[in-house]
Design an enzyme around this catalytic site. Structure first.
Site, PDB file in Angstrom:
ATOM      1  N   ASN A  12       0.866  -1.177   0.000  1.00  0.00           N
ATOM      2  CA  ASN A  12       0.000   0.000   0.000  1.00  0.00           C
ATOM      3  C   ASN A  12       0.905   1.230   0.000  1.00  0.00           C
ATOM      4  O   ASN A  12       1.529   1.545   1.012  1.00  0.00           O
ATOM      5  CB  ASN A  12      -0.888  -0.031   1.256  1.00  0.00           C
ATOM      6  CG  ASN A  12      -1.719   1.231   1.409  1.00  0.00           C
ATOM      7  OD1 ASN A  12      -1.790   2.059   0.500  1.00  0.00           O
ATOM      8  ND2 ASN A  12      -2.350   1.374   2.572  1.00  0.00           N
ATOM      9  N   TRP A  13       0.961   1.883  -1.149  1.00  0.00           N
ATOM     10  CA  TRP A  13       1.867   3.032  -1.278  1.00  0.00           C
ATOM     11  C   TRP A  13       1.342   4.276  -0.555  1.00  0.00           C
ATOM     12  O   TRP A  13       2.065   5.255  -0.405  1.00  0.00           O
ATOM     13  CB  TRP A  13       2.075   3.376  -2.763  1.00  0.00           C
ATOM     14  CG  TRP A  13       2.869   2.374  -3.538  1.00  0.00           C
ATOM     15  CD1 TRP A  13       3.374   1.186  -3.085  1.00  0.00           C
ATOM     16  CD2 TRP A  13       3.251   2.477  -4.924  1.00  0.00           C
ATOM     17  NE1 TRP A  13       4.042   0.547  -4.110  1.00  0.00           N
ATOM     18  CE2 TRP A  13       3.982   1.318  -5.249  1.00  0.00           C
ATOM     19  CE3 TRP A  13       3.040   3.430  -5.916  1.00  0.00           C
ATOM     20  CZ2 TRP A  13       4.510   1.089  -6.517  1.00  0.00           C
ATOM     21  CZ3 TRP A  13       3.560   3.215  -7.191  1.00  0.00           C
ATOM     22  CH2 TRP A  13       4.292   2.048  -7.477  1.00  0.00           C
ATOM     23  N   LYS A  14       0.073   4.245  -0.173  1.00  0.00           N
ATOM     24  CA  LYS A  14      -0.559   5.418   0.454  1.00  0.00           C
ATOM     25  C   LYS A  14      -0.364   6.632  -0.476  1.00  0.00           C
ATOM     26  O   LYS A  14      -0.356   6.461  -1.693  1.00  0.00           O
ATOM     27  CB  LYS A  14      -0.025   5.628   1.872  1.00  0.00           C
ATOM     28  CG  LYS A  14      -0.134   4.330   2.699  1.00  0.00           C
ATOM     29  CD  LYS A  14       0.098   4.498   4.166  1.00  0.00           C
ATOM     30  CE  LYS A  14      -0.060   3.144   4.860  1.00  0.00           C
ATOM     31  NZ  LYS A  14       0.068   3.209   6.317  1.00  0.00           N
ATOM     32  N   HIS A 104      -9.379   1.117   5.087  1.00  0.00           N
ATOM     33  CA  HIS A 104      -8.069   1.281   5.729  1.00  0.00           C
ATOM     34  C   HIS A 104      -8.246   2.198   6.942  1.00  0.00           C
ATOM     35  O   HIS A 104      -9.044   3.141   6.896  1.00  0.00           O
ATOM     36  CB  HIS A 104      -7.046   1.863   4.744  1.00  0.00           C
ATOM     37  CG  HIS A 104      -5.657   1.812   5.295  1.00  0.00           C
ATOM     38  ND1 HIS A 104      -5.194   2.740   6.203  1.00  0.00           N
ATOM     39  CD2 HIS A 104      -4.652   0.920   5.116  1.00  0.00           C
ATOM     40  CE1 HIS A 104      -3.949   2.410   6.550  1.00  0.00           C
ATOM     41  NE2 HIS A 104      -3.598   1.315   5.898  1.00  0.00           N
ATOM     42  N   GLU A 106      -6.621   4.588   7.985  1.00  0.00           N
ATOM     43  CA  GLU A 106      -6.426   6.020   7.709  1.00  0.00           C
ATOM     44  C   GLU A 106      -7.687   6.613   7.077  1.00  0.00           C
ATOM     45  O   GLU A 106      -7.996   7.793   7.274  1.00  0.00           O
ATOM     46  CB  GLU A 106      -5.189   6.214   6.817  1.00  0.00           C
ATOM     47  CG  GLU A 106      -3.922   5.960   7.634  1.00  0.00           C
ATOM     48  CD  GLU A 106      -2.763   5.363   6.876  1.00  0.00           C
ATOM     49  OE1 GLU A 106      -2.741   5.448   5.636  1.00  0.00           O
ATOM     50  OE2 GLU A 106      -1.866   4.787   7.533  1.00  0.00           O
ATOM     51  N   GLU A 174      -5.001  -5.124  10.442  1.00  0.00           N
ATOM     52  CA  GLU A 174      -3.966  -4.113  10.678  1.00  0.00           C
ATOM     53  C   GLU A 174      -4.235  -3.413  12.011  1.00  0.00           C
ATOM     54  O   GLU A 174      -5.050  -2.476  12.063  1.00  0.00           O
ATOM     55  CB  GLU A 174      -3.991  -3.062   9.561  1.00  0.00           C
ATOM     56  CG  GLU A 174      -3.647  -3.624   8.202  1.00  0.00           C
ATOM     57  CD  GLU A 174      -3.063  -2.551   7.286  1.00  0.00           C
ATOM     58  OE1 GLU A 174      -1.969  -2.770   6.772  1.00  0.00           O
ATOM     59  OE2 GLU A 174      -3.690  -1.477   7.130  1.00  0.00           O
ATOM     60  N   GLY A 180       2.945   2.002  10.850  1.00  0.00           N
ATOM     61  CA  GLY A 180       3.916   3.099  10.761  1.00  0.00           C
ATOM     62  C   GLY A 180       4.656   3.372  12.056  1.00  0.00           C
ATOM     63  O   GLY A 180       5.341   4.392  12.163  1.00  0.00           O
ATOM     64  N   SER A 220       3.884  -2.394  10.227  1.00  0.00           N
ATOM     65  CA  SER A 220       5.349  -2.463  10.415  1.00  0.00           C
ATOM     66  C   SER A 220       5.951  -3.793   9.963  1.00  0.00           C
ATOM     67  O   SER A 220       6.877  -4.315  10.588  1.00  0.00           O
ATOM     68  CB  SER A 220       5.712  -2.154  11.877  1.00  0.00           C
ATOM     69  OG  SER A 220       5.310  -0.826  12.196  1.00  0.00           O
ATOM     70  N   GLY A 241       3.072  -1.183   4.240  1.00  0.00           N
ATOM     71  CA  GLY A 241       3.033   0.246   3.950  1.00  0.00           C
ATOM     72  C   GLY A 241       4.421   0.755   3.605  1.00  0.00           C
ATOM     73  O   GLY A 241       4.920   0.573   2.493  1.00  0.00           O
ATOM     74  N   GLY A 242       5.084   1.368   4.579  1.00  0.00           N
ATOM     75  CA  GLY A 242       6.384   2.013   4.364  1.00  0.00           C
ATOM     76  C   GLY A 242       7.391   1.161   3.612  1.00  0.00           C
ATOM     77  O   GLY A 242       8.044   1.647   2.670  1.00  0.00           O
TER      78      GLY A 242
HETATM   79  P1  13P Z   1       3.350   0.231   7.653  1.00  0.00           P
HETATM   80  O1  13P Z   1       3.835  -1.056   6.977  1.00  0.00           O
HETATM   81  O2  13P Z   1       4.075   1.445   7.197  1.00  0.00           O
HETATM   82  O3  13P Z   1       3.275   0.060   9.136  1.00  0.00           O
HETATM   83  O4  13P Z   1       1.838   0.445   7.142  1.00  0.00           O
HETATM   84  C1  13P Z   1       0.932  -0.593   7.197  1.00  0.00           C
HETATM   85  C2  13P Z   1      -0.290  -0.200   6.452  1.00  0.00           C
HETATM   86  O5  13P Z   1      -1.027   0.676   6.850  1.00  0.00           O
HETATM   87  C3  13P Z   1      -0.544  -0.889   5.184  1.00  0.00           C
HETATM   88  O6  13P Z   1      -1.827  -0.632   4.727  1.00  0.00           O
END
Ligand code: 13P
Length: 261
Positions: A12-14, A104, A106, A174, A180, A220, A241-242
């Site tokens: 997920n590149w956000k 998600h 967010e 998640e 994050g 993470s 994510g990251g």
């Molecule tokens: P991180 O891997 O950066 O913790 O993010 C997880 C995430 O929200 C994937 O959708």
């Protein structure tokens, strides 16, 4: 019992990487996986770029037959009409998306998405033959107040209300406190909730549905911890994510099967 579910490693590149950066990133990911002789039968790769990148990603994947699936990070509950700023599942399907992320944390936190919205988005995705990747997870406060499974199970039940047992969906657990933060859940914590989610799927939609539905862990995830998650019987992949923005790191996560014993 042999786990017949094909693991899914999803990035997920956000809100990162514009369409020019997406082109370079997807090319590099494809080359890295090819060079490392990635076995597409051992794990499926999917990316979730921003909407504005999707056409570029489609063009690349189609032209060079990259074994990389992709999807939208969200979709509208509506199919078309006067909904400024919204993206229809029909448009995502036309761009060759296989998946759509839904709910998600967010989106729930910053865009007021409720369980009811998520339920409508799951229906919208399925209407357009997109596989919903339904995200569920508890905050640190929820964890303290209700324990680990109650909130994700409630979110799952609400969002899958009315779904047919023939539907193809993916669930991503998640925990919000792990996103994050660099502080992933332990594999035992993640397995416990994923097992509870699978039991809920079985109750709601039957053993067959529960047995074939992939449940991912997210929060993470890195190449250094993916193996411990993938050893768990109820974890079928990761939503990253990251670490998905770093091609070498993401490719190493995709190839977890090389470091899971
Ligand atoms: P991180 O891997 O950066 O913790 O993010 C997880 C995430 O929200 C994937 O959708």
């Amino acid at each position: 019992m042999v786990n017949a579910r094909l693991p899914l490693i999803a990035g997920n590149w956000k809100m990162n990487l514009d369409h020019m950066q997406a082109i370079a990133t997807v090319q590099k990911l494809a080359w890295t996986l090819d060079e490392a002789k990635h076995d597409a039968g051992a794990s499926e790769v999917a990316i979730f770029p921003p909407f504005t990148d999707l056409r570029s990603v489609q063009t690349l994947v189609d032209a060079d037959k990259y074994p990389i699936a992709y999807g939208g990070q969200d979709l509208s509950v509506h199919d078309a009409g006067a909904y400024t700023g919204e993206i229809s599942g029909a448009f995502l399907a036309r761009l060759g998306c296989r998946y759509a992320l839904i709910g998600h944390s967010e989106r729930r936190q910053y865009h007021g998405e409720t369980d009811e919205t998520c339920q409508k988005k799951v229906e919208a995705a399925l209407r357009h033959s997109l596989i919903p990747v339904l995200c569920v997870g508890e905050t640190a406060a929820d964890l303290e107040e209700f324990g680990a499974s109650a909130v994700p199970i409630g979110q799952l039940k609400a969002a899958l209300d009315g779904v047919s047992p023939d539907a193809d969906i993916v669930v991503a657990y998640e925990p919000v406190w792990a996103i994050g933060s660099g502080q992933a859940a332990t594999e035992e914590q993640a397995e416990q909730v994923c097992a509870a989610l699978r039991a809920t799927l079985a109750e709601m939609l039957g053993e067959d549905f529960a047995g074939r539905t992939r449940i991912l862990y997210g929060g993470s995830v890195k190449s250094s911890n993916i193996a411990s998650f993938m050893r768990q019987p109820n974890i079928d992949g990761a939503l990253v994510g990251g670490a998905s923005l770093d091609v070498a790191e993401f490719a190493s996560i995709v190839r977890f099967y090389k470091h899971v014993i």
